[in-house]
Write a protein that holds these residues in place. Structure first.
Motif, PDB file in Angstrom:
ATOM      1  N   MET A  45      45.672   9.919 -17.118  1.00  0.00           N
ATOM      2  CA  MET A  45      45.167   8.618 -16.383  1.00  0.00           C
ATOM      3  C   MET A  45      46.267   7.961 -15.732  1.00  0.00           C
ATOM      4  O   MET A  45      46.211   7.439 -14.396  1.00  0.00           O
ATOM      5  CB  MET A  45      44.401   7.663 -16.992  1.00  0.00           C
ATOM      6  N   THR A  49      35.550   8.195 -17.908  1.00  0.00           N
ATOM      7  CA  THR A  49      36.380   7.612 -16.624  1.00  0.00           C
ATOM      8  C   THR A  49      37.479   8.369 -16.138  1.00  0.00           C
ATOM      9  O   THR A  49      37.725   8.301 -15.061  1.00  0.00           O
ATOM     10  CB  THR A  49      37.113   6.388 -16.996  1.00  0.00           C
ATOM     11  N   LEU A  50      37.966   9.478 -16.967  1.00  0.00           N
ATOM     12  CA  LEU A  50      39.083  10.492 -16.212  1.00  0.00           C
ATOM     13  C   LEU A  50      38.402  10.849 -14.905  1.00  0.00           C
ATOM     14  O   LEU A  50      39.257  11.008 -13.994  1.00  0.00           O
ATOM     15  CB  LEU A  50      39.420  11.084 -17.347  1.00  0.00           C
ATOM     16  N   PHE A  69      38.767   8.705 -12.002  1.00  0.00           N
ATOM     17  CA  PHE A  69      40.013   8.453 -11.265  1.00  0.00           C
ATOM     18  C   PHE A  69      40.241   9.606 -10.815  1.00  0.00           C
ATOM     19  O   PHE A  69      41.130   9.567  -9.510  1.00  0.00           O
ATOM     20  CB  PHE A  69      41.042   8.516 -12.523  1.00  0.00           C
TER      21      PHE A  69
END
Length: 484
Positions: free
Chosen positions: A22, A72-73, A76
């Motif tokens: 990230m 969440t990766l 992003f």
């Protein structure tokens, strides 16, 4: 005993690996697209892998469980593929929303961020000048440098000071590089003494030496249409501050202290929409006014405030004496590091400049104490209905997480926190839930605030508003009325 939410230690390496993936994505989003990302409102600014993991764990405050990095990766990664304009994007909220809806992730993000996709070419860059380079000035410089991107947003161009010695620029750079309270500058600082330039992470900051605003021609340094942030406190009325407008290349002035007379005192999040294009001189009010006004607005909206008293327990400031010596102010001549000093504050009356409905409702005093940073405001309020401490705390917690005031109000409920724990807070104020007292229609709230860094972040929000470069927040936050 193991916390049910504690991850299995065996997956720590996997979590580190995901967080490490990230880090470059977060950097590229900021550098290439001027996109600031956050996890439930906590900004991801040059984070380490451990900080990213901690922020995902922080999600328990919002969703009662830890947020998986696996969720969440992909967000992003997909954000980097989109043609985004300047924005502040809460990746956690997008990840949670997508988890509920399912389907194609890119299509979901394009729908959620439709208003900011394809807007990059319409954005501008605005020059900023710091007039003065004291405690607040240097923190403003740090924030501006950290937020700078190519071709968009606010850009710190110069600092104006009086030259005090032959190696003035060396000493100024050293004070920017090292700070006894806020730590070392995050990055590299070098000096070009021949051209009077401080280079901070690749940003050239022109040092301009002058004794008054009229002496300065900003256009000689390629600076145009600049917002001048006066952090000297020398002038606080319109006549004095308007001197800056006589400098070639300057178009707006923002004072980092309460303004006098008819100057608008702006508390970002409360009355920043009152800023008009025609306003040439504005004030960012005081650190205390910024800390208490958002909380007072939230309480008044839900419970109605009849009247109250504000007592600030405030760290000593530069205008006090280290040892007993003459001072024109009452009591302030006594040694700041050895005494509690009872003094006055205009913050209570200043609230009404941002929230007119509080006119005549508040009184205030201040006690200066022997700490260098972080202060506390005690709000002793009489409201229009009986209140319950738990209900008030739950409401303020919700406000801090989900409302348009989330950048101004934070909430904490810990039996161990002390003032040092709030150094570096970007919020205007932090409500201490364990200290809340409610009896009948009487309510007492304790609000911590980093009177240096938290306030400086509020100032920068106003600068961005004036410049027209303030990032739009996605997903949008709720108004207080929507929380009822």
């Amino acid at each position: 005993m193991t916390d049910a939410h504690t991850p299995n230690p065996s997956d720590w390496s996997k979590r580190i690996e995901l967080a490490e993936q990230m880090i470059p994505l977060i950097g590229r989003l900021h550098r290439e697209k001027n996109v600031v990302t956050s996890i439930f409102g906590r900004l991801l600014v040059n984070p380490s892998d451990i900080e990213i993991i901690k922020m995902h764990r922080y999600a328990r405050r919002v969703m009662e469980r830890e947020l998986p990095l696996e969720d969440t990766l992909p967000v992003f990664q997909t954000l980097l593929e989109l043609d985004l304009g300047t924005a502040s994007i809460d990746v956690a909220r997008l990840a949670v929303g997508y988890k509920k809806q399912g389907g194609d992730l890119r299509a979901y993000l394009e729908e959620q961020l439709a208003d900011v996709i394809g807007t990059k070419d319409t954005e501008v860059q605005r020059d900023v000048v710091l007039y003065g380079f004291g405690r607040i000035g240097r923190l403003l410089a740090r924030i501006l440098v950290a937020r700078e991107t190519q071709g968009r947003g606010t850009r710190l161009r110069a600092v104006v000071v009086r030259k005090k010695c032959a190696d003035d620029i060396v000493k100024r750079a050293s004070l920017l590089r090292r700070d006894s309270i806020h730590g070392a500058f995050d990055g590299s600082i070098t000096i070009d003494e021949d051209k009077d330039i401080i280079w901070a992470n690749g940003t050239p900051i022109q040092m301009i030496y002058a004794n008054s605003p009229e002496e300065v021609d900003y256009t000689a340094y390629g600076i145009q249409d600049a917002i001048v942030v006066d952090n000297t406190g020398v002038w606080r009325d319109r006549a004095g501050l308007s001197q800056h407008l006589k400098s070639k290349g300057a178009s707006k002035v923002l004072l980092t202290a309460p303004g006098k007379g008819d100057i608008k005192n702006i508390v970002y999040g409360i009355n920043h929409t009152d800023i008009e294009d025609s306003d040439e001189v504005l004030s960012a009010a005081s650190c205390t006014t910024n800390a208490i006004t958002p909380v007072l607005k939230a309480i008044d909206h839900r419970y109605g405030v009849e009247f109250g008293h504000v007592e600030t327990v405030h760290s000593f400031t530069n205008d006090q004496n280290l040892i007993d010596n003459f001072h024109k102010g009452e009591r302030r001549g006594r040694a700041a590091t050895l005494n509690m000093v009872l003094t006055s504050t205009g913050a209570a009356k200043a609230v009404a400049k941002a929230l007119p409905e509080f006119e005549g409702k508040l009184t205030g005093n201040a006690i200066r104490v022997p700490t260098p940073d972080v202060s506390m405001a005690v709000l002793n309020l009489t409201v229009k209905q009986d209140v319950d401490a738990d209900e008030v705390n739950n409401y303020l917690r919700t406000v801090s997480l989900k409302s348009t005031l989330r950048q101004q109000i934070n909430y904490i409920k810990s039996p161990e926190v002390v003032s040092n724990d709030f150094i570096g807070s970007t919020h205007a104020g932090i409500v201490d839930g364990l200290a809340t007292i409610a009896t009948g229609n009487h309510l007492v709230l304790y609000v911590w605030y980093d009177n240096e860094f938290g306030y400086s972040n509020q100032v920068i929000r106003i600068v961005e508003e004036i410049a027209g470069t303030r990032p739009r927040v996605y997903p949008p936050r709720r108004e207080l009325s929507e929380l009822d």
